[in-house]
Each structure stands twice: as C-alpha cells, then as structure tokens.
Design a protein around this motif. Structure first.
Motif, PDB file in Angstrom:
ATOM      1  N   GLY A   1       0.797  -1.220   0.000  1.00 12.62           N
ATOM      2  CA  GLY A   1       0.000   0.000   0.000  1.00 12.62           C
ATOM      3  C   GLY A   1       0.835   1.278   0.000  1.00 12.62           C
ATOM      4  N   HIS A   2       2.056   1.217   0.537  1.00 17.10           N
ATOM      5  CA  HIS A   2       2.900   2.420   0.567  1.00 17.10           C
ATOM      6  C   HIS A   2       3.101   2.965  -0.843  1.00 17.10           C
ATOM      7  N   GLY A   3       3.342   2.043  -1.800  1.00 21.19           N
ATOM      8  CA  GLY A   3       3.571   2.487  -3.183  1.00 21.19           C
ATOM      9  C   GLY A   3       2.376   3.263  -3.704  1.00 21.19           C
ATOM     10  N   PRO A  10       9.090   8.828   8.138  1.00 18.48           N
ATOM     11  CA  PRO A  10       9.104   8.244   9.475  1.00 18.48           C
ATOM     12  C   PRO A  10      10.156   7.138   9.557  1.00 18.48           C
ATOM     13  N   VAL A  11      10.064   6.337  10.623  1.00 17.87           N
ATOM     14  CA  VAL A  11      10.791   5.074  10.664  1.00 17.87           C
ATOM     15  C   VAL A  11       9.747   3.979  10.489  1.00 17.87           C
ATOM     16  N   GLY A  12      10.012   3.100   9.567  1.00 17.16           N
ATOM     17  CA  GLY A  12       9.078   2.061   9.158  1.00 17.16           C
ATOM     18  C   GLY A  12       9.446   1.731   7.722  1.00 17.16           C
ATOM     19  N   CYS A  13       8.618   0.975   7.043  1.00 17.18           N
ATOM     20  CA  CYS A  13       8.971   0.631   5.662  1.00 17.18           C
ATOM     21  C   CYS A  13       9.119   1.878   4.797  1.00 17.18           C
ATOM     22  N   SER A  14       8.438   2.956   5.173  1.00 17.27           N
ATOM     23  CA  SER A  14       8.518   4.169   4.353  1.00 17.27           C
ATOM     24  C   SER A  14       9.634   5.106   4.803  1.00 17.27           C
ATOM     25  N   ALA A  26      13.105  10.607  13.639  1.00 21.03           N
ATOM     26  CA  ALA A  26      13.105   9.460  14.554  1.00 21.03           C
ATOM     27  C   ALA A  26      11.722   8.796  14.600  1.00 21.03           C
ATOM     28  N   HIS A  27      11.727   7.556  15.056  1.00 22.78           N
ATOM     29  CA  HIS A  27      10.519   6.716  15.098  1.00 22.78           C
ATOM     30  C   HIS A  27       9.406   7.382  15.912  1.00 22.78           C
ATOM     31  N   GLY A  28       8.333   7.720  15.278  1.00 24.22           N
ATOM     32  CA  GLY A  28       7.162   8.256  15.969  1.00 24.22           C
ATOM     33  C   GLY A  28       7.138   9.762  16.136  1.00 24.22           C
ATOM     34  N   GLN A  48       3.327   8.538   8.056  1.00 32.89           N
ATOM     35  CA  GLN A  48       3.662   7.637   9.165  1.00 32.89           C
ATOM     36  C   GLN A  48       2.920   6.308   9.093  1.00 32.89           C
ATOM     37  N   GLY A  49       3.554   5.272   9.583  1.00 25.73           N
ATOM     38  CA  GLY A  49       2.917   3.970   9.709  1.00 25.73           C
ATOM     39  C   GLY A  49       2.187   3.849  11.045  1.00 25.73           C
ATOM     40  N   ASP A  50       1.582   2.673  11.283  1.00 22.11           N
ATOM     41  CA  ASP A  50       0.766   2.538  12.490  1.00 22.11           C
ATOM     42  C   ASP A  50       1.603   2.323  13.747  1.00 22.11           C
ATOM     43  N   GLY A  51       2.757   1.669  13.598  1.00 26.53           N
ATOM     44  CA  GLY A  51       3.629   1.566  14.762  1.00 26.53           C
ATOM     45  C   GLY A  51       4.159   2.942  15.106  1.00 26.53           C
ATOM     46  N   ASP A  52       4.559   3.644  14.070  1.00 23.41           N
ATOM     47  CA  ASP A  52       5.156   4.966  14.215  1.00 23.41           C
ATOM     48  C   ASP A  52       4.174   5.948  14.850  1.00 23.41           C
ATOM     49  N   ALA A  75       1.663   3.883  18.106  1.00 27.89           N
ATOM     50  CA  ALA A  75       2.298   3.262  19.271  1.00 27.89           C
ATOM     51  C   ALA A  75       3.328   4.235  19.847  1.00 27.89           C
ATOM     52  N   ILE A  76       4.529   4.192  19.286  1.00 22.79           N
ATOM     53  CA  ILE A  76       5.617   4.975  19.888  1.00 22.79           C
ATOM     54  C   ILE A  76       5.369   6.475  19.790  1.00 22.79           C
ATOM     55  N   GLY A  77       4.617   6.890  18.777  1.00 15.54           N
ATOM     56  CA  GLY A  77       4.430   8.329  18.575  1.00 15.54           C
ATOM     57  C   GLY A  77       3.047   8.841  18.941  1.00 15.54           C
ATOM     58  N   ASN A  79      -2.127   2.714   7.740  1.00 17.24           N
ATOM     59  CA  ASN A  79      -2.479   1.689   8.722  1.00 17.24           C
ATOM     60  C   ASN A  79      -2.557   0.335   8.016  1.00 17.24           C
ATOM     61  N   ASN A  80      -1.496  -0.478   8.247  1.00 15.81           N
ATOM     62  CA  ASN A  80      -1.523  -1.822   7.666  1.00 15.81           C
ATOM     63  C   ASN A  80      -1.613  -2.895   8.753  1.00 15.81           C
ATOM     64  N   GLY A  81      -1.901  -2.465   9.964  1.00 20.33           N
ATOM     65  CA  GLY A  81      -2.185  -3.411  11.041  1.00 20.33           C
ATOM     66  C   GLY A  81      -0.997  -4.264  11.462  1.00 20.33           C
ATOM     67  N   ILE A  82       0.198  -3.845  11.103  1.00 21.54           N
ATOM     68  CA  ILE A  82       1.348  -4.695  11.419  1.00 21.54           C
ATOM     69  C   ILE A  82       2.622  -3.852  11.357  1.00 21.54           C
ATOM     70  N   TYR A  83       3.687  -4.338  11.990  1.00 20.46           N
ATOM     71  CA  TYR A  83       4.991  -3.699  11.816  1.00 20.46           C
ATOM     72  C   TYR A  83       5.652  -4.344  10.612  1.00 20.46           C
ATOM     73  N   GLY A  84       5.727  -3.608   9.519  1.00 22.75           N
ATOM     74  CA  GLY A  84       6.319  -4.151   8.300  1.00 22.75           C
ATOM     75  C   GLY A  84       7.838  -4.216   8.394  1.00 22.75           C
ATOM     76  N   MET A  85       8.419  -3.086   8.679  1.00 21.80           N
ATOM     77  CA  MET A  85       9.864  -2.975   8.558  1.00 21.80           C
ATOM     78  C   MET A  85      10.611  -3.950   9.445  1.00 21.80           C
ATOM     79  N   THR A  86      10.126  -4.143  10.652  1.00 22.00           N
ATOM     80  CA  THR A  86      10.858  -4.999  11.582  1.00 22.00           C
ATOM     81  C   THR A  86      10.425  -6.463  11.473  1.00 22.00           C
ATOM     82  N   GLY A  87       9.551  -6.742  10.516  1.00 23.66           N
ATOM     83  CA  GLY A  87       9.288  -8.130  10.194  1.00 23.66           C
ATOM     84  C   GLY A  87       8.069  -8.746  10.842  1.00 23.66           C
TER      85      GLY A  87
HETATM   86  C1  LIG Z   1      13.105   3.878  19.129  1.00 19.75           C
HETATM   87  C2  LIG Z   1      12.925   2.805  18.151  1.00 19.75           C
HETATM   88  N1  LIG Z   1      12.343   1.658  18.515  1.00 19.75           N
HETATM   89  C3  LIG Z   1      12.182   0.657  17.616  1.00 19.75           C
HETATM   90  C4  LIG Z   1      12.586   0.811  16.315  1.00 19.75           C
HETATM   91  C5  LIG Z   1      12.425  -0.340  15.358  1.00 19.75           C
HETATM   92  N2  LIG Z   1      11.342  -0.138  14.374  1.00 19.75           N
HETATM   93  C6  LIG Z   1      11.589   0.318  13.152  1.00 19.75           C
HETATM   94  S1  LIG Z   1      10.241   0.443  12.216  1.00 19.75           S
HETATM   95  C7  LIG Z   1       9.258  -0.175  13.448  1.00 19.75           C
HETATM   96  C8  LIG Z   1       7.810  -0.373  13.255  1.00 19.75           C
HETATM   97  C9  LIG Z   1       7.312   0.136  11.988  1.00 19.75           C
HETATM   98  O1  LIG Z   1       5.980  -0.183  11.839  1.00 19.75           O
HETATM   99  P1  LIG Z   1       4.955   0.787  11.170  1.00 19.75           P
HETATM  100  O2  LIG Z   1       5.089   2.131  11.725  1.00 19.75           O
HETATM  101  O3  LIG Z   1       3.639   0.168  11.260  1.00 19.75           O
HETATM  102  O4  LIG Z   1       5.442   0.926   9.650  1.00 19.75           O
HETATM  103  P2  LIG Z   1       5.474  -0.145   8.493  1.00 19.75           P
HETATM  104  O5  LIG Z   1       6.857  -0.675   8.503  1.00 19.75           O
HETATM  105  O6  LIG Z   1       4.452  -1.177   8.785  1.00 19.75           O
HETATM  106  O7  LIG Z   1       5.195   0.653   7.299  1.00 19.75           O
HETATM  107  C10 LIG Z   1      10.023  -0.431  14.569  1.00 19.75           C
HETATM  108  C11 LIG Z   1       9.466  -0.988  15.810  1.00 19.75           C
HETATM  109  C12 LIG Z   1      13.206   2.027  15.976  1.00 19.75           C
HETATM  110  N3  LIG Z   1      13.658   2.264  14.747  1.00 19.75           N
HETATM  111  N4  LIG Z   1      13.360   3.007  16.888  1.00 19.75           N
END
Ligand SMILES: Cc1ncc(C[n+]2csc(CCOP(=O)(O)OP(=O)(O)O)c2C)c(N)n1
Ligand code: SF4
Lengths: 503, 349
Positions: free
Chosen positions: A50-52, A76-80, A95-97, A119-123, A126-128, A148-156
């Motif tokens: 979906g990012h594409g 953000p930090v995530g797949c994007s 930074a993440h979030g 931003q992604g959903d973890g970004d 959660a953290i942000g 919002n893809n309901g999952i953490y993509g980047m970290t697997g």
């Molecule tokens: C402070 C910190 N904690 C953990 C991470 C590891 N981390 C990188 S991306 C990510 C989650 C990304 O998920 P999401 O925001 O849903 O984006 P997606 O990859 O699904 O697009 C995490 C936990 C990090 N980079 N920095």
C-alpha cells in the motif's frame, strides 16, 4: 510496488476484468531513484504494498496542486523510512514516531510551505501517540498521512496497535488477545474528539473505487493545508501482502473484508476551524527586550558612590515565602551592583518553597565572587522564628542577626560574639499601611546599622521596581522607619550586650 | 548596561543575541526559567516559543527547526535530558546544529533539584546511541550563561553539530550582573537546510545510511570534523605559573576552587587552578602543560568522579591525580576544599 515503478515508462497492463489501464509516473517522483544503492528504477516496496499506492496518490496530488517546490516531506521510521528516495521535494527523515513533532517545528519555521508527515501505524499509533495527539490538538497546519496496515512491516511482522483482534503476529503468536494486548486503536476516531483538527478521513486502498476516494481525500488535505486552514489527517488502510502472507490481490480484498469492518471508512471531521484569533505579542527591538537599553526613567548604568568598609560582605535573608525574602535579597544585590561591587544572589528554590519557607544568599564583594553559597553570613535577616532557629548558628563571630520581632524567644540563645537586633518590622510595616513592606523596614535597619550599602541607592532601586505612587511612598516610609528604629534603639542595646561586644 | 540577571534568564538573552528565534521545551526545576523567559522574550522579537508535550517531542521539534535552518534551542535538567538522548543522537547523525542547555540537578532517577555535575558522562561522552560527540561548554557565572550560549550557537553552526551548555542548579538559579552588547547577527547561510523552496528542494536531512560502507564513510567524516573541532578547546588558569598542586574543576566548583587557591596561597601553599570551559573538546593540551610543573592534581566535582577520568587520560600517569567529590546537591565550601588541599599537599613532602 514493482508494477508501478518501471520508471520512465508508460506501461500497459490488462487488468482482471479486461480493461486496459495506463500507469504513468508522476513528475513529482525522481526520474531515477539515485539515493537507492541499487535497482534505481524501482521502489524498495514489496509488490502490492500500500505504501507504493499511497506515495503515488500523494505525488499526483502535489503535482496537480503545483506544490512541488513548496513541499517538505517528513519520512518516518518504518517501511517508508526511504520515502525520500522517491519524492522530488525537500526531505527530512526523523526518529521513530516523532514526525509530528519535527513537522510542527518545520511548519513554524516555514509557515507558508506544505509540510507532510507520513507515518505507519507503529510509528503513529504506538511509539508516537503523544506526538500525533498533541500536534493535532494544537491544530498544526500540516497534513498527516497515516498508513495503517495493522502490522509492523519494517521490523518483520510484530504486532501493531492496530492489529485486529485474533490476528497472529510474531509478537502475538496466539493471535491478539484484548485481555493481554488491548483492542485495536482507532486513531481517526480518537483525534476526532479534539477541537482543533479541520479534516479527518479514513480511506482504504482496497479497490479502485476506494483508491479514488483516497486520492480525493489526500488532495483535499493538501488543499486545506495550502489554504492555511489547519490540521488535516488521512488514515489510509493499506495492504501489506508480504507480512500478511497473501498475494497482492488477496491482500487488497482482506483490507476490504477484514479491516474496513473494524475501521469504518468515514469522514470524521470536515469543518472550518474555529480558532480564536491569536493576539500576537507586540514586537519590540532586541535591545529593549533584553534590557540592554535602559528603561525610560529607570537606572541608566553608572556607579553610585558609597564607601564600602569591607572586602566581602554576606547576607542571608530567611523567612516565609510571601514575606518578600527573595525580593529583599534581590534588592540588596541590585544595590551592590549599582554601587560598583561584585555581587551574587542565590535563592532556595523548588519544593522547599512550597513548604512555605524561603531564603537567599547575597554576596557583596570588591573581588570576583567565589561560591555564591554562604556558609557563614555576616548578617542574618531572620523574618520568622523558624529561620532564626535554623540559621542563627551559621552567623560567624562579629556577625549580626536582625530578627523580625520585638524580642527573642525566651529559650533562644544567640551564638557567641553575634549581636542580635530585634525589630518588630511586620508591626511597623502594618502601621505604615502595608505588611508587604516588612522587608523594606528590615532593609532600612540593615543599611543604618551596617552601612554596607547606601540608602540613596536603595531608593533608586525601589523606585525602579515599584511603579505605583502610593506604594512607593509606603516603601519610602518603611525604609525610613527601619533606619529610624536603629538610630533610636538599637545602638544603645548593642552597646549594652553582656560581653560588651560591639563594632 | 549592566543588569542583574538570573543565570537561566541570561541563557535566553544570550540566545536571542545569537539570533536564536525558536525555542521548544518542557518545564523542569531548576531549568524552568529558561522556558519561561523564552516564552516571554522570543515571541517579542518575532520568534517561536512552544511548550512541547514532553522532552522527547521538544528535541524532535528542535530537530525539525534545525532541519529548516533556524537557530533553535531547548533546555532541561537531568530527567528531561535523559529523554532527549535519542533525539540528540539523531541531531548529531543528521549533522543538525542546535543548542541544548542542561541545568544539572541531583540524580539518578528523580534525585533532587539541587546542583550536581553528574551529567558529565551523559553530555560529554554522548548519552545517546552511536559514535558521536556533543560540543560541551561549562559556564561558571551568569555572564557566561549568556556568553557561552552565544558561543554554543556559533560552534553548533560552524560544525553542524549539537552544542550543549552544561550548567548546574546554582548557576541557573543565581543572579549576578550581566553585561550584554547588542550587535546585528548575520545568520550563516545554511545551503543544506530544507525550507520548502525551489533552491532547497534537492536537500535531504537524514541519519540513515543502510550500506555499511556508506555509514562508515559518514562516521569517518564526523570523526574528521570532531578532530578539527579540537581547536575550540578553551580553559582558564589562575595562579598556575608556580603552583605545586593544581586544582581542576569546572562550572560552579571552579569558583569555590578559585577562592580556595587564594586562601591556600595566603597560608603559603602554592596552589593553582585550571578550569575547563569546554568539556568537549577537552582542554587536554593546557592540562598537560600545567601538569608538567606540578606535583599533584586534585580534581573536584559535584559527582562521584566523572571529569576526573578525562583529566587522568590527559596527564597519562605523569602526576598523581586525586579526586574529591560532593553529591546530592551539596556544594563544598572554601574551608572544606582548603582542608582537602592541605591534607593532600602534606602528603607531598
Ligand atoms: C526507538 C525505536 N524503537 C524501535 C525501532 C524499530 N522499528 C523500526 S520500524 C518499526 C515499526 C514500523 O511499523 P509501522 O510504523 O507500522 O510501519 P510499516 O513498517 O508497517 O510501514 C520499529 C518498531 C526504531 N527504529 N526506533
Ligand atoms: S513489508 Fe509490508 S509494508 Fe513493508 S514494504 Fe513490504 S508490503 Fe509494504
């Protein structure tokens, strides 16, 4: 997505139901993704991601609105995290979030530009969470695109705050259990409880019809930002085929069948902002604001002359908060400065103040001052009994205690070779019409008794601080009353100290 | 004109003189007056003040403003600085200039609000992740709270790196005379910034380098920059020419040590003082030079011994380096330090 990233090509594709679809690449993307180390003609996203699609919709909207040269894209930090590989606009990776926080400051530095927080959903959820809620609540004039893809993509494939109940992930191996992990977070609904946001919509990248809606929502958000109206937020339900373990077509269908029922598509907010008008503070020249230039009618620098018969002179003022303890210290310090001395003032601060007592240290010196903390003051001005008992023993031989009472407590013993002058300053101040001038009565006594600083300088300082005419008059009387008291009483008493000690 | 000013307020006055027009922060004792005076002054000169939702947000706002090329700052104390460490690592990694003020209080944990110098490791050694350095300046007076803040902005821009003003509760809370001179600041042009303009469209602010070789190259470049920055080391000496025992301390402690030197000398003991003004880069050369003439060094800190490690590294065993520290918010008196000096000097003969 591989199928959308054959750069520089117009690619023909025959879709399932037999229509020919023409894919074009927005000019807002770089021609070649040179920031990537390899495969520079395609994105790093998985096929069907979906990012594409979200990137493409944002790029096209920016292009259609002619905003390319005005845009700052916050990745953000995530797949994007690598969105900056693709968008040919100003790019800031954060930074993440924290994208909404950084975007806030970018927008405030460049208020007429377009700032996008992607931003992604973890970004974001959660953290942000704090950053997005507060940016939205402040009504930052940015556009947030929340994938919002309901999952953490980047970290697997770990659980996201938006993972559906029962869905397995690498960190919810038995499926998300609300009793353990809580329920999916509905960010659009949550943000829609706030006053400030102007536009909040949830869309889905599930099928062509919904993608068209997503396109309109994204464009609308950017238009609102362009027009300076306020905070805009588009939540984009988005497929992650790789982690979901589905092919791209199944994944899109899953968005519609499984995610949309939990995250209903809706416009949660679409209204003109009702922001009260901000009264911007008056602008003043820097030297005035910083008090480099003298205030009109105030102290203009220069040295007031007074014969200082000491090298160092230290005073501790102590009492209840509200008795003007700190102020008395400050006034004495300011006077010292105006008389050309080196000076320092150090207060007690923090919780101690809340318990009601306060003290401060004043150093007057002809030399550079070492520690501003005084272990043995020459003078203690004790404005209440607690301070008298607490600090009297610190006063060294030859020192002086000024006590704000007409007599010492019966059981109190003054330290050796220390003179004590009791002066009912509060009562005297009361009679003058303001108990608040107790500290000034004590100042008068201190100056008269020790001659450490000049009463003339005192009046100069007081005149600068006290603007009200009647109050100034009361202060003048208070200072005089303190001095008079010493002349009338204290010298006699001092001379009759049992050990005969007097300076 | 000389004005009586609080250390924390002087920081903001210096910042405004240096052209800082953006402040993002979160209150904490004993640093709150920095946020308060920023809120009062900066909007009056056309700048931005925003109270962030946390120090985490604040430092990332600083990141955003710095990315947009603005002279920006934040300030906090211990716990807040702990929260800012991730952001500071990002700022250093993305080479963004900014000024961060730490008005150090007692730690660890909530500790107390009295002065300590226990954040030396966190600020000087880099409390965040990765290989990076902060430029660290240590004011010892209200005047220096302003002057070193100005210098911090200049060095931050010169090296595209965060600069820290490492103060303490006393220096933040005390009032002393402050002399400021207004001069028009010509802010350096930041061609690398991202401002949403056609000229800056091609710019990227980032700290991610996925390929090991790329990241290594990036870090080598940072390292080279840090080595270049060594010329910025600053210190002050007092009565070191003929000193037999050298006292070393920074910030508020250096003031007590200076008085101690005077007292010791009056009693015939040849003491001298070296006060590092920059903690990073550390004034190693000056210290080595001063150490070559003394028989002993005594380092005094409001910590359990942090800077003393850098002093030992600098003199590399050539003279004995002893340590005396007070913590918890206790600031040693001149008499206390004089007793320490006497005791240690006695052991010399
Ligand atoms: C402070 C910190 N904690 C953990 C991470 C590891 N981390 C990188 S991306 C990510 C989650 C990304 O998920 P999401 O925001 O849903 O984006 P997606 O990859 O699904 O697009 C995490 C936990 C990090 N980079 N920095
Ligand atoms: S892992 Fe998921 S979110 Fe990440 S690129 Fe692949 S499909 Fe997209």
């Amino acid at each position: 997505m591989a199928d959308e990233s054959k750069v520089g090509l117009k690619e023909l594709e025959v879709s399932n139901n037999g229509f020919e679809v023409i894919h074009t690449k927005s000019d807002l993307f770089y021609d070649l993704y040179e920031r990537k180390s390899e495969l520079q003609h395609q994105t790093h996203y998985c096929p069907g991601c979906g990012h594409g699609v979200a990137h493409k919709l944002i790029a096209e909207a920016l292009q259609e609105l002619g905003l390319q040269d005005k845009t700052v894209f916050v990745s953000p930090v995530g797949c994007s995290v690598f969105a900056y590989y693709y968008f040919d606009v100003g790019n800031v990776q954060v930074a993440h979030g924290r994208a909404p926080a950084s975007a806030t400051a970018i927008k405030r530095a460049c208020p007429d530009k377009i700032v996008i927080s992607y931003q992604g959903d973890g970004d974001l959820a959660a953290i942000g969470t704090a950053e997005i809620v507060h940016a939205a609540n402040r009504g930052e004039k940015i556009s947030v695109f929340f994938v919002n893809n309901g999952i953490y993509g980047m970290t697997g494939g770990q659980m996201a705050p938006t993972t559906l109940v029962g869905e397995k992930s690498t960190t919810s191996p038995w499926g998300r259990r609300p009793a353990n992990e809580g329920f999916p977070l509905h960010m659009s609904e949550l943000l829609a409880t706030l006053e400030a946001p102007v536009y909040i919509e949830r869309v889905a990248l599930s099928d062509n019809k919904n993608i068209m809606k997503a396109r309109r929502a994204i464009k609308k958000a950017l238009e609102i930002q362009r027009d300076g109206a306020g905070f805009t937020f588009v939540e984009i339900l988005s497929p992650c085929p790789t982690i979901w373990g589905k092919d791209p077509v199944e994944a899109r269908r899953w968005v519609l069948d499984r995610m949309v029922p939990v995250f209903p598509l809706n416009v949660f907010r679409d209204r003109k902002p009702e922001m009260p008008v901000n009264n911007a503070p008056p602008q003043r020249p820097v030297p005035d604001v910083l008090e480099i230039t003298p205030k009109e009618g105030g102290y203009e620098g220069g040295v007031a002359s007074h014969a200082h018969r000491f090298k160092n002179f230290t005073i501790k003022v102590a009492g209840f908060g509200g008795q003007g303890v700190l102020l008395l210290g400050q006034l004495l310090t300011e006077m010292g400065m105006r008389e050309g001395l080196e000076v320092s003032w150090l207060p007690s601060y923090g919780p101690e103040m809340r318990s009601g007592s306060a003290h401060c240290h004043v150093c007057l010196s002809k030399n550079r001052i070492g520690s501003p903390l005084i272990s043995h003051p020459n003078v203690l001005v004790a404005m209440n009994e607690i301070s008298l008992r607490k600090f009297a023993s610190q006063v060294g031989p030859g020192g002086l205690i000024l006590y704000n009472r007409d007599a010492l407590p019966a059981d109190f013993e003054a330290p050796p070779k220390v003179r004590v002058i009791c002066i009912p300053a509060s009562e005297m101040a009361d009679k003058l019409g303001s108990t608040k001038t107790t500290n000034i009565v004590l100042m008068g006594a201190l100056l008269e008794e020790t001659e450490c600083l000049s009463p003339g300088t005192a009046m100069g300082v007081i005149e600068d601080k006290v603007k009200k005419v009647e109050l100034l008059e009361t202060n003048r009387k208070a200072l005089a009353a303190g001095r008079h008291f010493i002349d009338e009483h204290a010298h006699l008493e001092a001379l009759s100290q049992p050990d005969g000690y007097a300076e | 004109m000389r004005q009586l000013c609080k250390g924390n307020v002087a920081v903001v006055k210096g910042a405004i003189l240096a052209g800082c027009r953006a402040y993002y922060g979160y209150p904490i004792t004993p640093a709150s007056e920095i946020a308060e005076s920023a809120a009062l002054y900066i909007p009056q000169v056309g700048g931005t003040f925003l109270q962030a939702e946390s120090e985490v947000a604040a430092i990332n706002m600083v990141y955003g403003a710095a990315a947009a090329g603005v002279r920006v700052m934040t300030a906090s104390s211990g716990p807040g600085l702990s929260l800012m460490q991730e952001g500071m690592s990002y700022l250093a990694g993305a080479e963004l200039p900014c000024v961060v003020v730490d008005v150090v209080r007692g730690g660890p944990g909530l500790g107390n609000i009295a002065p300590e110098q226990s954040d030396y490791f966190a600020m000087v050694k880099g409390g965040g992740h990765g290989n990076y350095r902060n430029i660290v300046l240590a004011p010892a007076s209200v005047q220096e709270m302003a002057d070193l803040t100005v210098l911090a902005f200049e060095l931050a821009d010169k090296y595209r790196n965060p600069a820290v003003v490492l103060a303490d509760g006393f220096t933040g809370q005390m009032m002393e005379p402050l002399d400021l001179e207004y001069r028009e600041i010509v802010a350096p042009e930041k061609l690398w910034a991202v401002k949403g303009t056609p000229e800056t469209r091609a710019n990227l602010i980032s700290s991610i380098y996925l390929e090991p070789d790329q990241l290594e190259e990036h870090q080598r470049r940072l390292e080279a920059k840090y080595i270049r920055a060594h010329v910025e080391a600053r210190h002050e000496v007092y009565q070191t020419e003929d000193a037999e025992i050298l006292l070393v301390g920074y910030g508020i402690v250096s003031r007590v040590l200076r008085s101690t030197v005077e007292v010791a000398r009056k009693q015939g003991l040849k003491a001298g003082l070296l006060r590092p003004i920059t903690l990073w880069p550390f004034p190693t050369e000056a210290l080595v030079e001063a150490a070559s003439r003394v028989q002993k060094i005594l380092v005094v800190e409001l910590s359990n011994g942090q800077m003393v490690e850098d002093v030992r590294l600098a003199v590399n065993g050539k003279v004995p380096v002893e340590f005396y520290g007070r913590v918890g918010g206790n600031v040693p008196s001149v008499e206390e330090l004089h007793a320490q000096v006497l005791e240690r000097a006695a052991a010399l003969v």
